[in-house]
Design a protein around this motif. Structure first.
Motif, PDB file in Angstrom:
ATOM      1  N   ARG A 142       0.816  -1.215   0.000  1.00 57.07           N
ATOM      2  CA  ARG A 142       0.000   0.000   0.000  1.00 57.07           C
ATOM      3  C   ARG A 142       0.852   1.267   0.000  1.00 57.07           C
ATOM      4  O   ARG A 142       0.500   2.257  -0.644  1.00 57.07           O
ATOM      5  CB  ARG A 142      -0.966  -0.031   1.188  1.00 57.07           C
ATOM      6  N   LEU A 145       2.089   1.726  -3.553  1.00 61.63           N
ATOM      7  CA  LEU A 145       0.996   2.222  -4.393  1.00 61.63           C
ATOM      8  C   LEU A 145       0.705   3.694  -4.088  1.00 61.63           C
ATOM      9  O   LEU A 145       0.434   4.483  -4.998  1.00 61.63           O
ATOM     10  CB  LEU A 145      -0.264   1.374  -4.178  1.00 61.63           C
ATOM     11  N   GLY A 146       0.765   4.057  -2.816  1.00 61.25           N
ATOM     12  CA  GLY A 146       0.560   5.460  -2.432  1.00 61.25           C
ATOM     13  C   GLY A 146       1.605   6.371  -3.053  1.00 61.25           C
ATOM     14  O   GLY A 146       1.280   7.468  -3.542  1.00 61.25           O
ATOM     15  N   GLN A 148       3.268   5.766  -5.787  1.00 58.56           N
ATOM     16  CA  GLN A 148       3.004   5.818  -7.230  1.00 58.56           C
ATOM     17  C   GLN A 148       1.824   6.745  -7.542  1.00 58.56           C
ATOM     18  O   GLN A 148       1.842   7.471  -8.537  1.00 58.56           O
ATOM     19  CB  GLN A 148       2.716   4.414  -7.771  1.00 58.56           C
ATOM     20  N   ARG A 149       0.833   6.728  -6.673  1.00 61.30           N
ATOM     21  CA  ARG A 149      -0.332   7.610  -6.867  1.00 61.30           C
ATOM     22  C   ARG A 149       0.129   9.069  -6.780  1.00 61.30           C
ATOM     23  O   ARG A 149      -0.256   9.903  -7.607  1.00 61.30           O
ATOM     24  CB  ARG A 149      -1.381   7.277  -5.802  1.00 61.30           C
ATOM     25  N   GLN A 150       0.950   9.388  -5.781  1.00 67.24           N
ATOM     26  CA  GLN A 150       1.453  10.757  -5.623  1.00 67.24           C
ATOM     27  C   GLN A 150       2.314  11.191  -6.797  1.00 67.24           C
ATOM     28  O   GLN A 150       2.311  12.363  -7.183  1.00 67.24           O
ATOM     29  CB  GLN A 150       2.255  10.883  -4.323  1.00 67.24           C
ATOM     30  N   LEU A 154       0.032   6.092 -11.282  1.00 65.50           N
ATOM     31  CA  LEU A 154      -0.934   5.055 -10.923  1.00 65.50           C
ATOM     32  C   LEU A 154      -2.330   5.558 -11.236  1.00 65.50           C
ATOM     33  O   LEU A 154      -2.662   6.714 -10.959  1.00 65.50           O
ATOM     34  CB  LEU A 154      -0.817   4.740  -9.418  1.00 65.50           C
ATOM     35  N   ARG A 155      -3.142   4.699 -11.825  1.00 65.54           N
ATOM     36  CA  ARG A 155      -4.514   5.097 -12.160  1.00 65.54           C
ATOM     37  C   ARG A 155      -5.223   5.683 -10.942  1.00 65.54           C
ATOM     38  O   ARG A 155      -5.050   5.209  -9.819  1.00 65.54           O
ATOM     39  CB  ARG A 155      -5.285   3.906 -12.721  1.00 65.54           C
ATOM     40  N   ALA A 156      -6.031   6.683 -11.179  1.00 63.86           N
ATOM     41  CA  ALA A 156      -6.680   7.408 -10.081  1.00 63.86           C
ATOM     42  C   ALA A 156      -8.151   7.034  -9.908  1.00 63.86           C
ATOM     43  O   ALA A 156      -8.798   7.505  -8.975  1.00 63.86           O
ATOM     44  CB  ALA A 156      -6.563   8.906 -10.325  1.00 63.86           C
ATOM     45  N   ASP A 159      -9.387   3.089  -5.793  1.00 69.76           N
ATOM     46  CA  ASP A 159      -8.648   3.430  -4.568  1.00 69.76           C
ATOM     47  C   ASP A 159      -7.502   2.452  -4.321  1.00 69.76           C
ATOM     48  O   ASP A 159      -7.503   1.319  -4.819  1.00 69.76           O
ATOM     49  CB  ASP A 159      -9.586   3.509  -3.361  1.00 69.76           C
ATOM     50  N   VAL A 160      -6.519   2.912  -3.569  1.00 66.52           N
ATOM     51  CA  VAL A 160      -5.289   2.156  -3.325  1.00 66.52           C
ATOM     52  C   VAL A 160      -5.576   0.813  -2.675  1.00 66.52           C
ATOM     53  O   VAL A 160      -4.974  -0.205  -3.024  1.00 66.52           O
ATOM     54  CB  VAL A 160      -4.309   2.994  -2.472  1.00 66.52           C
ATOM     55  N   PRO A 199      -1.773  -1.177 -11.056  1.00 65.44           N
ATOM     56  CA  PRO A 199      -0.801  -1.300  -9.979  1.00 65.44           C
ATOM     57  C   PRO A 199       0.437  -2.031 -10.436  1.00 65.44           C
ATOM     58  O   PRO A 199       0.440  -2.685 -11.455  1.00 65.44           O
ATOM     59  CB  PRO A 199      -1.561  -2.126  -8.928  1.00 65.44           C
TER      60      PRO A 199
END
Length: 200
Positions: A142, A145-146, A148-150, A154-156, A159-160, A199
């Motif tokens: 997690r 993934l967080g 990568q989201r930032q 990572l696809r938005a 949710d993570v 992911p």
């Protein structure tokens, strides 16, 4: 009170920390193979001695009992996995498994994973002791993934936590497939599909 040195002390060879660590890793490797072949219950002390090539005294000098030895094997595998997840993601762990699917070390590693899963279902005390360790992989996944989201890679739209559970299901499926001896050939494109879904 000053201790008295005996002739025995004078002739006792000094063992370095490096030698102790190497012996510990030898024991873990042999125990991993033994637990994979016979399961936790079937991995008797005699079988552990045969697999490691060491006496029970040597084995249990490093580990208090068989349960501690099994936990150490599982923790060692988990630490390696957490480090890979943190650096490269859970898909990389799956790729590594596929790359080594026919090597000697993978059956032992898979056996440990399956034995952990069995004991989690059947042994409440083990499940309590293992909870913090199993959480480490989930946390590492997690957190990656967080990050990568930032970073915007990572696809938005999902949710993570959902993405993490998707990866964990893919991982569990791969472990089960390999553990039951099903063919691993051709699974590379499947992991490409998992990775392309968002992911990694």
């Amino acid at each position: 009170m000053q201790s008295v040195r005996t002739d025995y002390d004078l002739y006792m060879p000094r063992v370095s920390q490096q030698q102790l660590d190497a012996r510990r890793q030898e024991i873990l490797a042999g125990a991993r193979a033994c637990f994979a072949r016979y399961g936790y219950e079937g991995a008797t002390v005699r079988r552990l001695e045969e697999e490691t090539g060491l006496s029970r005294g040597a084995i249990f000098h490093h580990f208090r009992d068989k349960d501690s030895l099994f936990l150490a094997v599982a923790e060692d595998d988990t630490a390696t996995m957490v480090a890979t997840v943190a650096r490269h993601g859970l898909v990389q762990v799956m790729r590594d498994l596929l790359d080594r699917a026919h090597s000697v070390e993978v059956p032992g590693w898979l056996g440990t994973q399956l034995e952990v899963a069995r004991r989690l279902r059947t042994d409440p005390d083990f499940a309590r002791r293992w909870a913090a360790r199993s959480a480490a992989i989930a946390t590492a996944t997690r957190e990656r993934l967080g990050r990568q989201r930032q970073a915007g890679v990572l696809r938005a739209d999902v949710d993570v936590d959902t993405l993490a559970q998707f990866l964990e299901l893919a991982y569990d499926g791969l472990v089960l497939r390999l553990a039951t001896g099903q063919p691993a050939d051709g699974l590379g494109p499947v992991l490409d599909l998992v990775e392309a879904s968002g992911p990694s």
